[in-house]
Design a protein around this motif. Structure first.
Motif, PDB file in Angstrom:
ATOM      1  N   ASP A 114     -48.816 -18.408  11.797  1.00  0.00           N
ATOM      2  CA  ASP A 114     -47.778 -18.268  10.963  1.00  0.00           C
ATOM      3  C   ASP A 114     -47.102 -18.737  10.090  1.00  0.00           C
ATOM      4  N   MET A 115     -47.966 -20.585  10.186  1.00  0.00           N
ATOM      5  CA  MET A 115     -47.342 -21.583   9.359  1.00  0.00           C
ATOM      6  C   MET A 115     -48.206 -21.508   7.919  1.00  0.00           C
ATOM      7  N   VAL A 116     -47.695 -21.793   6.829  1.00  0.00           N
ATOM      8  CA  VAL A 116     -47.288 -21.187   5.623  1.00  0.00           C
ATOM      9  C   VAL A 116     -47.304 -23.111   4.651  1.00  0.00           C
ATOM     10  N   PHE A 117     -48.630 -23.025   5.041  1.00  0.00           N
ATOM     11  CA  PHE A 117     -49.165 -24.717   4.351  1.00  0.00           C
ATOM     12  C   PHE A 117     -48.991 -23.851   2.729  1.00  0.00           C
ATOM     13  N   PRO A 118     -48.968 -25.602   2.177  1.00  0.00           N
ATOM     14  CA  PRO A 118     -48.536 -25.805   0.708  1.00  0.00           C
ATOM     15  C   PRO A 118     -49.511 -26.283   0.176  1.00  0.00           C
ATOM     16  N   SER A 119     -50.530 -26.717   0.687  1.00  0.00           N
ATOM     17  CA  SER A 119     -51.466 -27.512   0.298  1.00  0.00           C
ATOM     18  C   SER A 119     -52.662 -26.547   1.207  1.00  0.00           C
ATOM     19  N   PHE A 120     -54.419 -27.204   0.472  1.00  0.00           N
ATOM     20  CA  PHE A 120     -55.151 -26.671   1.251  1.00  0.00           C
ATOM     21  C   PHE A 120     -55.352 -27.663   2.366  1.00  0.00           C
ATOM     22  N   VAL A 121     -55.277 -27.126   3.803  1.00  0.00           N
ATOM     23  CA  VAL A 121     -55.854 -28.126   4.650  1.00  0.00           C
ATOM     24  C   VAL A 121     -56.949 -28.503   5.527  1.00  0.00           C
TER      25      VAL A 121
END
Length: 426
Positions: free
Chosen positions: A166-173
């Protein structure tokens, strides 16, 4: 022409859409063994080259998929608290929504899609002119023909598990964490506005040392969330996807000496697989679908010639992609050697050059790109490129498209999609 397509994944559904759109008289049925909506996994990731192909081949489904997609910007590499950047951008969406969009489009075109329909024998389809095996890496349809396809399956060394968060990353991590048992890492990207896809991987030695082979589902997921707490910022990992718990897997690379036998042809993962670290599975499935329809259109009334043409053109390009994917998989199978004693920038450079020889000049440029002013410039360049490509495809309603109207058929269509296909095959 009567066509039976076994498997309602990206390859099978997009083939059905393309084939029906090219020739509405084709009688096409797609059979899927699982219930509708039951799909393992979280998201799919793709880039402009696949969008180019979607918009040229079938603008309606291309627009629908783009509307449902999430844009991510930049690639971040987290190594034990340090952060490096690779730049770039891409698109992602939930796998279930991706498939539902294709099912809706296929049915509106007149394709029959049936669920809860496992195929264990091809005898019921004796009246079919063509059987398309799109039933995945473990294809039962392929197995029914013994060794006629010359199938080869090689299993990777690393365990991995496909999760959500449920962590919405803004980037490809890419996050790498060192434990007393060894290194673990994940590949994560936003696949909707509420969840991200998160693929966790490690070596077999680390996996066993952590007791992952003995822990139950909840205990194992809790431990992974603790290990990656820094990058997850306290958010949880999610195992259940549509009621099915995630499980640890080993990647299986599938290759075949030929992709057709009699009136059966392989596409998608049934024909080939590429390691998930290069993010090409869905894109290659779409390319297979478009290329197969192109061959059928170019050789009407001669199925053997059409399938021979498809095999002759499509398979050699895929072999090059598989070599690239194999090199990427090998790097991750020995990631501990590249990570020990290195900071985030060193590790990120090693990862970025895993399929190409490093050079002192390239390393200096890479290090310069870690500075914030350079990243801001690169971000502006990426945004400009994205908008130009979006305008060319017709995504921007206030800018005329470079590709007006429906795509042409046959060899003219092949010329229009050549650039997108060649980029995707690299």
């Amino acid at each position: 022409m009567k066509i039976v397509c076994v498997g309602a994944g990206p390859a099978g559904l997009y083939f059905a859409i393309s084939a029906k759109r090219s020739d509405p008289s084709r009688d096409i049925t797609v059979l899927e063994r699982d219930p509708q909506g039951a799909t393992y996994g979280w998201g799919v990731v793709y880039w402009d080259d696949m969008l180019d192909l979607l918009y040229v081949n079938d603008p309606e489904s291309g627009r629908a998929l783009r509307r449902a997609s999430t844009l991510w910007k930049d690639q971040e590499i987290h190594v034990s608290g340090g952060v490096a950047h690779l730049g770039g951008y891409g698109f992602a969406m939930q796998r279930a929504e991706f498939l539902e969009t294709l099912v809706d489009r296929a049915r509106r075109l007149g394709v029959t899609v049936e669920y809860d329909h496992p195929v264990e024998d091809l005898t019921p389809f004796a009246d079919a002119d063509l059987i398309v095996a799109a039933d995945g890496a473990g294809s039962r349809t392929r197995q029914l023909h013994g060794d006629h396809f010359g199938t080869r399956v090689e299993t990777g060394a690393n365990p991995y598990i496909w999760l959500g968060t449920d962590m919405v990353f803004p980037s490809f991590v890419f996050a790498f964490e060192k434990t007393p048992a060894g290194w673990l890492w994940f590949h994560a990207y936003p696949s909707s506005g509420t969840v991200s896809t998160c693929i966790v991987e490690c070596t077999e030695t680390t996996w066993r040392a952590l007791g992952m082979d003995e822990r139950d589902e909840d205990d194992g997921i809790r431990l992974l969330a603790q290990i990656f707490e820094r990058s997850l910022q306290g958010h949880s990992l999610i195992s259940q996807s549509r009621g099915e718990p995630a499980r640890w897997l080993r990647f299986k690379e599938v290759s075949n000496r030929t992709w057709w036998h009699d009136n059966v042809v392989l596409i998608g993962d049934a024909a080939h697989t590429t390691h998930f670290t290069i993010g090409s599975g869905t894109r290659l499935a779409v390319i297979d679908a478009v290329e197969l329809v192109r061959s059928l259109d170019d050789f009407p009334g001669d199925l053997a010639a059409a399938l021979r043409d498809f095999d002759h053109r499509a398979r050699p390009n895929l072999e090059r992609v598989q070599r690239h994917a194999r090199g990427s998989m090998n790097w991750y199978e020995h990631a501990d050697d590249y990570l020990d004693g290195r900071d985030a920038v060193d590790a990120a450079y090693a990862m970025a050059t895993r399929n190409s020889p490093p050079s002192s000049m390239r390393e200096r440029v890479f290090r310069a790109e870690q500075l914030r002013p350079a990243r801001l410039v690169q971000g502006a360049v990426d945004t400009a490129q994205r908008l130009i490509l979006a305008a060319r495809r017709g995504e921007l309603p206030f800018v005329p498209s470079w590709h007006p109207g429906p795509p042409p058929a046959g060899r003219e269509q092949a010329r229009d999609i050549a650039l997108a296909r060649e980029r995707a095959a690299r």
